[in-house]
Write a protein that holds these residues in place. Structure first.
Motif, PDB file in Angstrom:
ATOM      1  N   VAL A   1       2.197  31.348  28.369  1.00  0.00           N
ATOM      2  CA  VAL A   1       1.630  31.692  27.069  1.00  0.00           C
ATOM      3  C   VAL A   1       2.258  30.773  26.019  1.00  0.00           C
ATOM      4  CG1 VAL A   1       3.349  33.497  26.558  1.00  0.00           C
ATOM      5  CG2 VAL A   1       1.118  33.576  25.446  1.00  0.00           C
ATOM      6  N   SER A   2       1.454  30.384  25.036  1.00  0.00           N
ATOM      7  CA  SER A   2       1.943  29.611  23.899  1.00  0.00           C
ATOM      8  C   SER A   2       1.852  30.488  22.666  1.00  0.00           C
ATOM      9  CB  SER A   2       1.093  28.346  23.691  1.00  0.00           C
ATOM     10  OG  SER A   2       1.130  27.519  24.829  1.00  0.00           O
ATOM     11  N   ILE A   3       2.886  30.468  21.838  1.00  0.00           N
ATOM     12  CA  ILE A   3       2.876  31.305  20.642  1.00  0.00           C
ATOM     13  C   ILE A   3       2.904  30.431  19.398  1.00  0.00           C
ATOM     14  CG2 ILE A   3       3.888  33.301  21.787  1.00  0.00           C
ATOM     15  CD1 ILE A   3       6.556  32.610  20.511  1.00  0.00           C
ATOM     16  N   TYR A   4       2.088  30.838  18.407  1.00  0.00           N
ATOM     17  CA  TYR A   4       1.964  30.123  17.147  1.00  0.00           C
ATOM     18  C   TYR A   4       1.964  31.142  16.011  1.00  0.00           C
ATOM     19  CZ  TYR A   4       1.167  25.701  19.463  1.00  0.00           C
ATOM     20  OH  TYR A   4       1.341  24.563  20.206  1.00  0.00           O
ATOM     21  N   PRO A   5       2.281  30.684  14.787  1.00  0.00           N
ATOM     22  CA  PRO A   5       2.403  31.649  13.681  1.00  0.00           C
ATOM     23  C   PRO A   5       1.098  32.126  13.085  1.00  0.00           C
ATOM     24  CG  PRO A   5       2.973  29.442  12.942  1.00  0.00           C
ATOM     25  CD  PRO A   5       2.802  29.362  14.428  1.00  0.00           C
ATOM     26  N   SER A   6      -0.022  31.474  13.388  1.00  0.00           N
ATOM     27  CA  SER A   6      -1.279  31.895  12.770  1.00  0.00           C
ATOM     28  C   SER A   6      -2.381  32.006  13.815  1.00  0.00           C
ATOM     29  CB  SER A   6      -1.710  30.909  11.674  1.00  0.00           C
ATOM     30  OG  SER A   6      -2.070  29.655  12.232  1.00  0.00           O
ATOM     31  N   GLN A   7      -3.368  32.858  13.492  1.00  0.00           N
ATOM     32  CA  GLN A   7      -4.466  33.079  14.436  1.00  0.00           C
ATOM     33  C   GLN A   7      -5.334  31.831  14.588  1.00  0.00           C
ATOM     34  OE1 GLN A   7      -4.816  36.019  16.267  1.00  0.00           O
ATOM     35  NE2 GLN A   7      -6.163  34.619  17.394  1.00  0.00           N
TER      36      GLN A   7
ATOM     37  N   ALA B   1      -3.210  31.517  24.014  1.00  0.00           N
ATOM     38  CA  ALA B   1      -2.162  31.482  22.990  1.00  0.00           C
ATOM     39  C   ALA B   1      -2.207  32.765  22.175  1.00  0.00           C
ATOM     40  CB  ALA B   1      -2.341  30.274  22.083  1.00  0.00           C
ATOM     41  N   LEU B   2      -1.060  33.113  21.599  1.00  0.00           N
ATOM     42  CA  LEU B   2      -0.951  34.309  20.776  1.00  0.00           C
ATOM     43  C   LEU B   2      -0.458  33.941  19.384  1.00  0.00           C
ATOM     44  CD1 LEU B   2       0.763  37.007  23.040  1.00  0.00           C
ATOM     45  CD2 LEU B   2      -1.654  36.833  22.441  1.00  0.00           C
ATOM     46  N   ALA B   3      -0.973  34.644  18.393  1.00  0.00           N
ATOM     47  CA  ALA B   3      -0.443  34.532  17.035  1.00  0.00           C
ATOM     48  C   ALA B   3       0.618  35.608  16.848  1.00  0.00           C
ATOM     49  CB  ALA B   3      -1.559  34.710  16.010  1.00  0.00           C
ATOM     50  N   VAL B   4       1.823  35.193  16.507  1.00  0.00           N
ATOM     51  CA  VAL B   4       2.923  36.139  16.315  1.00  0.00           C
ATOM     52  C   VAL B   4       3.681  35.756  15.041  1.00  0.00           C
ATOM     53  CG1 VAL B   4       3.182  36.494  18.803  1.00  0.00           C
ATOM     54  CG2 VAL B   4       4.604  34.812  17.666  1.00  0.00           C
ATOM     55  N   PRO B   5       4.322  36.717  14.390  1.00  0.00           N
ATOM     56  CA  PRO B   5       5.164  36.372  13.242  1.00  0.00           C
ATOM     57  C   PRO B   5       6.438  35.690  13.750  1.00  0.00           C
ATOM     58  CG  PRO B   5       5.324  38.722  13.719  1.00  0.00           C
ATOM     59  CD  PRO B   5       4.271  38.175  14.627  1.00  0.00           C
TER      60      PRO B   5
END
Length: 377
Positions: A153-159, A175-179
């Protein structure tokens, strides 16, 4: 769970938002009860494990493993003897560099901590004079796409960034948007006793350099026609030779947390005149969390919900100098407008980046990566 975090260097949270995000990540993992190890790919020139870099996060330093600063080879022996349940690798360049090592342990779940879309940021910069050439942009595009395909999984700050990854891969949910910033709680302030504008960011990040130059040369003179005492305070690592000598612009250098909070308690408006870049800007969400009204370009507000559920603004958005100057002037002279934006921004960001939201999001991407790792095997 045993978690290994890999980054390009030892985080220095007072230097830049990326390093602060890694410090937040480690603290969150520890608070969730995980056993955390940390490995930096390298040390800055002139430093090693014996002559530790100044201003590093001590909570990270105490978790160092392997032969620190020697690249993948320095981690290989430790990794073979202690294969973690999950590895989080920060930034795409580091992510690609460590893939071969991670793949020696198929049972280790893999998370890419993307920070922002690097190739997209580089591409945008070309229009504003960035010296980044086409070969470098294409190389980063290839690096990012390799990581997206090989991490669980790749995580980024915005949708919108997560959606971009999904579109490229043709696989929703890749990918997921996470704070990625942990801001905690904080009291809402008042406008009394405040003056001037502040910009937070280091000169080494090219969009910040452009932002300060544009604001100081073009926007601030428009503000000072009506409010001649208005100044811009630039907070962060700005070596003397990188500082723009502009009327009304001063530089503090790097500040520790207490000094930063003291200064921000006196600032009337936080500005983000960022004309190019990518991802959610910590300078914006941190100011909103403090309840300091923000005037920003649309680029600076990417990934930020700029209105309340009933349509009230949380920030002032302006993409040209005249509108930007008008927004700052309005907030410097209208206490009621200041209070309205302050309350709206503070409440929304606290809900999104407070401890509960941050830790809940972390549990979500850890569980998803673990689930995908099991399916991969």
């Amino acid at each position: 769970m045993n978690v290994l975090v890999i980054d390009q260097s030892v985080p220095r949270p007072h230097h830049n938002a990326g390093d602060r995000a890694i410090s937040d990540l480690v603290s969150g993992l520890v608070d969730l009860g995980h056993d955390v190890a940390f490995y930096p790919d390298r040390f800055p020139e002139g430093f090693d494990a014996d002559t530790m870099v100044p201003d590093v996060d001590p909570a990270v330093v105490e978790r160092l493993v392997g032969h620190v600063g020697e690249g993948p080879e320095g981690l290989a022996e430790w990794f073979e003897a202690n294969p973690p349940d999950l590895a989080i690798v920060s930034r795409p360049g580091t992510g690609a560099l460590y893939l071969d090592l991670l793949e020696t342990s198929p049972a280790t779940a893999r998370v890419l901590f993307g920070h922002d879309l690097h190739a997209a940021r580089m591409e945008r910069g070309v229009s504003f004079g960035s010296s980044m050439g086409r070969p470098a942009i294409l190389a980063m595009t290839a690096v990012e796409r390799r990581c997206w395909r090989h991490y669980d999984v790749s995580i980024y700050p915005s949708q919108n960034e997560a959606d971009h990854v999904d579109r490229i891969l043709g696989a929703p949910g890749s990918a997921l948007a996470v704070p990625i910033y942990r801001l905690g709680e904080g009291p809402a302030p008042s406008p009394e006793g405040r003056s001037g504008c502040a910009f937070v960011g280091a000169a080494a990040h090219a969009p910040n350099d452009d932002a300060v130059a544009w604001f100081g040369a073009t926007i601030l003179p428009l503000i000072r026609r009506d409010l001649p005492d208005t100044t811009l305070t630039v907070i962060g690592d700005w070596p003397a030779h990188r500082r723009h000598e502009l009327d009304g612009v001063t530089y503090t250098g790097m500040l520790d947390d207490d000094s930063l909070e003291s200064l921000m308690s006196q600032v009337r408006v936080s500005v983000a005149p960022v004309r190019w870049g990518a991802g959610v800007k910590r300078k914006v969400v941190a100011a909103m969390h403090r309840g300091i009204p923000v005037v920003s370009t649309s680029v600076g507000l990417e990934g930020v919900d700029v209105t309340t559920s009933d349509g009230r603004p949380r920030v002032i958005e302006a993409d040209n100098a005249e509108d930007f100057a008008a927004g700052v002037t309005h907030l410097c002279t209208d206490d009621d407008a200041w209070r309205m934006l302050s309350a709206a921004s503070h409440s929304s960001i606290t809900d999104q980046y407070g401890d509960d939201a941050y830790l809940q999001a972390m549990v979500g991407f850890l569980d998803l990566a673990t689930e995908r790792c099991r399916a991969r095997n």
